[in-house]
Design a protein around this motif. Structure first.
Motif, short mmCIF file in Angstrom:
data_model
loop_
_atom_site.label_atom_id
_atom_site.label_comp_id
_atom_site.label_asym_id
_atom_site.label_seq_id
_atom_site.Cartn_x
_atom_site.Cartn_y
_atom_site.Cartn_z
N GLU A 36 0.84 -1.20 0.00
CA GLU A 36 0.00 0.00 0.00
C GLU A 36 0.87 1.26 0.00
O GLU A 36 0.59 2.21 -0.74
N GLU A 37 1.92 1.27 0.80
CA GLU A 37 2.81 2.42 0.84
C GLU A 37 3.51 2.62 -0.50
O GLU A 37 3.64 3.76 -0.97
N GLU A 38 3.96 1.51 -1.12
CA GLU A 38 4.61 1.61 -2.42
C GLU A 38 3.63 2.14 -3.47
O GLU A 38 4.00 2.95 -4.33
N LYS A 39 2.39 1.71 -3.39
CA LYS A 39 1.38 2.18 -4.34
C LYS A 39 1.15 3.68 -4.18
O LYS A 39 1.07 4.42 -5.17
N LYS A 40 1.06 4.10 -2.91
CA LYS A 40 0.88 5.54 -2.67
C LYS A 40 2.09 6.32 -3.16
O LYS A 40 1.95 7.40 -3.75
N ALA A 41 3.27 5.76 -2.93
CA ALA A 41 4.49 6.45 -3.38
C ALA A 41 4.50 6.53 -4.90
O ALA A 41 4.86 7.58 -5.47
N GLU A 67 1.89 6.51 -6.91
CA GLU A 67 0.87 7.48 -7.31
C GLU A 67 1.36 8.92 -7.09
O GLU A 67 1.11 9.81 -7.91
N ALA A 68 2.05 9.14 -5.99
CA ALA A 68 2.57 10.48 -5.69
C ALA A 68 3.61 10.89 -6.74
O ALA A 68 3.58 12.03 -7.25
N THR A 69 4.53 9.98 -7.07
CA THR A 69 5.53 10.30 -8.09
C THR A 69 4.88 10.50 -9.45
O THR A 69 5.29 11.37 -10.23
N ALA A 70 3.86 9.69 -9.73
CA ALA A 70 3.16 9.83 -11.01
C ALA A 70 2.44 11.17 -11.06
O ALA A 70 2.44 11.85 -12.11
N GLU A 129 2.20 16.81 -13.11
CA GLU A 129 2.21 18.26 -12.86
C GLU A 129 3.39 18.92 -13.56
O GLU A 129 3.26 20.00 -14.16
N GLN A 130 4.53 18.25 -13.51
CA GLN A 130 5.72 18.81 -14.18
C GLN A 130 5.51 18.87 -15.68
O GLN A 130 5.88 19.84 -16.35
N ILE A 131 4.92 17.81 -16.24
CA ILE A 131 4.65 17.79 -17.66
C ILE A 131 3.62 18.86 -18.01
O ILE A 131 3.77 19.58 -19.01
N ALA A 132 2.61 18.99 -17.18
CA ALA A 132 1.58 20.00 -17.44
C ALA A 132 2.20 21.41 -17.37
O ALA A 132 1.89 22.26 -18.21
N LYS A 133 3.07 21.68 -16.44
CA LYS A 133 3.72 22.99 -16.33
C LYS A 133 4.61 23.22 -17.55
O LYS A 133 4.68 24.32 -18.09
#
Length: 185
Positions: free
Chosen positions: A159-164, A166-169, A174-178
């Motif tokens: 679960e922690e890896e999945k959240k991590a 998702e957070a990196t994704a 956001e970086q791509i959108a900027k």
């Protein structure tokens, strides 16, 4: 080659008429001895023609046993496999069929008793195992607790890896959108 040893050699056949004459001669001899008052061994056995009425009445009550031939009469032996059919009385047959056994239960063979005992023992063990009172059950429960704990830890880690991820994704998006917004302006 020895004489008379081959099959079919030196056969002698008795004449039927000669046998008949011999029987008549023996019968006359027995009759003459009976008239003279002499008895031979055959008349004593009761196989002769002049048996009395007293002998026949006692023979009816007793079961006749054939005379043993050869040394069979000298040696007494019992064959346990031989079944002798004895006449049964109606009173004894009715008593055994209608009466119950003395123990009240049907008699089981050794194998049947062992099988029942084995089944009872396995049922008792299963009951104790289900209650967790056996050493094997305790070991199984301890192993299960360890496995559950490991699975819970693995699930938390996943679960922690999945959240991590998702957070990196989301950060990458956001970086791509900027970056796309800067390029468009």
């Amino acid at each position: 080659m020895p004489k008379g040893k081959h099959k079919g050699g030196r056969r002698q056949f008795t004449n039927f008429e000669a046998l008949k004459e011999q029987k008549q001669k023996e019968e006359k001899e027995r009759q003459w001895r009976k008239d003279q008052g002499e008895t031979d061994s055959e008349d004593e056995d009761g196989s002769g023609s002049g048996s009395s009425s007293e002998d026949s009445s006692t023979d009816e009550d007793e079961v006749k046993q054939p005379k043993a031939k050869g040394v069979g009469g000298l040696i007494e032996c019992e064959n346990p496999n031989r079944v002798i059919n004895k006449p049964k009385k109606a009173s004894s047959v009715n008593a055994t069929s209608s009466g119950t056994p003395s123990s009240g239960k049907t008699q089981l063979s050794r194998r049947e008793r062992e099988e029942l005992q084995k089944q009872r023992a396995t049922a008792y063990y299963r009951k104790l195992h289900a209650e967790g009172k056996t050493e094997e059950a305790r070991a199984d429960l301890a192993r299960l607790a360890i496995i559950r704990q490991q699975r819970e830890e693995a699930a938390k880690k996943k679960e922690e890896e999945k959240k991590a991820r998702e957070a990196t994704a989301s950060v990458k998006k956001e970086q791509i959108a900027k970056a796309l917004n800067k390029n468009q302006s």
